[in-house]
Motif scaffolding. Structure first.
Motif, short mmCIF file in Angstrom:
data_model
loop_
_atom_site.label_atom_id
_atom_site.label_comp_id
_atom_site.label_asym_id
_atom_site.label_seq_id
_atom_site.Cartn_x
_atom_site.Cartn_y
_atom_site.Cartn_z
N SER A 121 36.19 60.65 158.91
CA SER A 121 35.65 61.66 158.00
C SER A 121 35.58 61.07 156.60
N TRP A 122 34.48 61.30 155.94
CA TRP A 122 34.31 60.84 154.54
C TRP A 122 34.40 62.03 153.60
N ASP A 123 35.20 61.91 152.56
CA ASP A 123 35.09 62.82 151.42
C ASP A 123 33.89 62.33 150.61
N VAL A 124 32.72 62.88 150.90
CA VAL A 124 31.49 62.40 150.25
C VAL A 124 31.54 62.74 148.77
N VAL A 125 31.92 63.98 148.48
CA VAL A 125 32.02 64.45 147.09
C VAL A 125 33.38 65.11 146.92
N ASN A 126 34.04 64.79 145.81
CA ASN A 126 35.39 65.26 145.51
C ASN A 126 35.36 66.07 144.21
N GLU A 127 35.95 67.26 144.24
CA GLU A 127 36.27 68.01 143.01
C GLU A 127 35.07 68.29 142.11
N ALA A 128 34.00 68.81 142.69
CA ALA A 128 32.78 69.06 141.91
C ALA A 128 32.71 70.46 141.33
N PHE A 129 33.72 71.29 141.58
CA PHE A 129 33.71 72.65 141.04
C PHE A 129 34.78 72.81 139.96
N ALA A 130 34.47 73.66 139.00
CA ALA A 130 35.36 73.92 137.87
C ALA A 130 36.48 74.86 138.28
N ASP A 131 37.60 74.74 137.61
CA ASP A 131 38.69 75.71 137.79
C ASP A 131 38.34 77.01 137.07
N GLY A 132 39.10 78.04 137.37
CA GLY A 132 38.91 79.31 136.69
C GLY A 132 37.99 80.24 137.46
N GLY A 133 37.69 81.35 136.84
CA GLY A 133 37.03 82.44 137.55
C GLY A 133 35.52 82.38 137.60
N GLY A 134 34.90 81.40 136.97
CA GLY A 134 33.45 81.41 136.87
C GLY A 134 32.71 80.92 138.10
N GLY A 135 33.39 80.18 138.95
CA GLY A 135 32.73 79.66 140.14
C GLY A 135 31.65 78.64 139.83
N ALA A 136 31.74 78.00 138.68
CA ALA A 136 30.70 77.07 138.25
C ALA A 136 30.99 75.66 138.75
N ARG A 137 29.97 74.85 138.74
CA ARG A 137 30.17 73.42 138.93
C ARG A 137 30.96 72.87 137.75
N ARG A 138 31.75 71.83 138.03
CA ARG A 138 32.43 71.10 136.97
C ARG A 138 31.40 70.30 136.17
N ASP A 139 31.52 70.33 134.87
CA ASP A 139 30.66 69.46 134.06
C ASP A 139 31.10 68.01 134.27
N SER A 140 30.13 67.13 134.49
CA SER A 140 30.43 65.70 134.64
C SER A 140 29.13 64.94 134.44
N ASN A 141 29.24 63.65 134.31
CA ASN A 141 28.01 62.86 134.21
C ASN A 141 27.18 63.01 135.47
N LEU A 142 27.82 63.13 136.63
CA LEU A 142 27.07 63.31 137.88
C LEU A 142 26.36 64.67 137.90
N GLN A 143 27.07 65.73 137.50
CA GLN A 143 26.46 67.06 137.49
C GLN A 143 25.26 67.10 136.55
N ARG A 144 25.36 66.36 135.46
CA ARG A 144 24.26 66.37 134.48
C ARG A 144 23.02 65.63 134.98
N THR A 145 23.13 64.94 136.14
CA THR A 145 21.92 64.34 136.73
C THR A 145 21.11 65.36 137.51
N GLY A 146 21.63 66.59 137.65
CA GLY A 146 20.91 67.63 138.38
C GLY A 146 21.78 68.25 139.45
N ASN A 147 21.60 69.56 139.66
CA ASN A 147 22.49 70.30 140.56
C ASN A 147 22.40 69.81 142.00
N ASP A 148 21.33 69.10 142.33
CA ASP A 148 21.15 68.63 143.71
C ASP A 148 21.86 67.31 143.99
N TRP A 149 22.71 66.85 143.07
CA TRP A 149 23.36 65.55 143.29
C TRP A 149 24.27 65.58 144.51
N ILE A 150 24.86 66.72 144.80
CA ILE A 150 25.79 66.77 145.94
C ILE A 150 25.02 66.65 147.25
#
Ligand code: XIL
Length: 297
Positions: A121-150
């Motif tokens: 099994s591969w962990d293809v993507v690790n820790e891409a969501f933000a903590d807290g109640g918003g349910g948002a993606r974590r801000d990162s250089n990868l996320q800023r390339t577009g929401n479809d990066w995952i």
């Protein structure tokens, strides 16, 4: 069974440990690893900074030491991790936009391709969501390339190693909460649109309590048609440590699609945490948490 690995195998599961390559020369460590575990994951050696220290230059020596140890003893290997906001090489940290996206997807293809046929099994993507109640993606250089990066990463991983189960992995997703529900919604969407995802990893870096809905949370993901795995289990020391280890183990066994448990190290002295969170003490002795885990298996 009389060990974690053999007992888990009797239940159709694996029981693994995170391994550091440099520990493979510690005979007490290796004795415990070989006796108790039937799966391994590299604690750091398959991360982006370790495997592609310069762009386009791939180094697999330490990761290979772990894979070779596992293969020669019939242990399965989890791959951790292809893309993550942390432990990126400096060159990637300084990239953005389509250059970063292309470099990231190339990294996925090259690393997954290098280990094609060897990874359970591969962990293809690790820790891409933000903590807290918003349910948002974590801000990162990868996320800023577009929401479809995952999804782009999952498609590249599938093409590179069609036999590996492809997982999304995160922490603070161990109970039903806003973050785990955001991951759930992504997995449901991926399944609906045919994005290749096979499993969800629950790191389970736990404190002194286990969420009461831990098993229910695993089950709701399993009901989406993916396997679930406990991927980085460790538990704060104290009176509840053994109880929590047993509770996690029972929860996994109660969910048909929970295929295995990995603890994030062998002895307390091997842990990234300072609060003695593992199953073996600093002298390599079995702790109460070990006995509770084995009894629960
Ligand atoms: C940790 C390692 O254990 C440490 O040795 C390293 O310094 C930092 O990373 N979530 C993850 C793991 O997905 O990769 C992290 O491992 C722990 C948290």
């Amino acid at each position: 069974g009389t060990t974690l690995g053999t007992s888990a195998a009797e239940k159709g599961r694996y029981f693994g440990a995170a391994v550091a390559a440099q520990r493979l020369s510690d005979s007490q460590y290796v004795t415990i690893l070989n006796r108790e575990f039937n799966s391994v994951v590299a604690e750091n050696e398959m991360k982006w900074d370790a495997t592609e220290p310069q762009q386009g230059v791939f180094t697999f020596g330490n990761a290979d030491r772990i894979v070779n140890h596992a293969q020669s003893r019939g242990m399965s290997v989890r791959g951790h991790t292809l893309l993550w906001h942390a432990q990126q090489p400096g060159w990637a940290q300084n990239m953005s936009g389509s250059a970063l996206r292309n470099a990231a997807i190339n990294h996925v293809s090259r690393v997954a391709g290098n280990y094609r046929g060897k990874i359970h099994s591969w962990d293809v993507v690790n820790e891409a969501f933000a903590d807290g109640g918003g349910g948002a993606r974590r801000d990162s250089n990868l996320q800023r390339t577009g929401n479809d990066w995952i999804e782009a990463a999952f498609r590249a991983a599938r093409a590179a190693d069609p036999g590996a189960k492809l997982c999304y992995n995160d922490y603070n997703t161990d109970g039903v909460n806003a973050k785990s529900t955001a991951v759930y919604n992504m997995v449901r969407d991926f399944r609906a649109r045919g994005v290749p995802i096979d499993c969800v990893g629950f790191q389970s870096h736990l404190g002194t309590t286990l969420p009461g809905d831990y098993q229910a949370n695993l089950q709701r993901f399993a009901d989406l048609g993916v396997d679930v795995q406990i991927t980085e289990l460790d538990v704060a020391q104290g009176g509840s440590q053994a109880t929590i280890y047993a509770g996690v183990t029972r929860a996994c066994l109660a969910v048909a699609r929970c295929t295995g448990i990995t603890v994030w190290g062998v002895r307390d002295s091997d842990s990234w945490r300072s609060d003695n969170p593992l199953l073996f003490d600093r002298s390599g002795n079995k702790k109460a948490a070990y006995t509770a885990t084995l009894d629960a298996l």
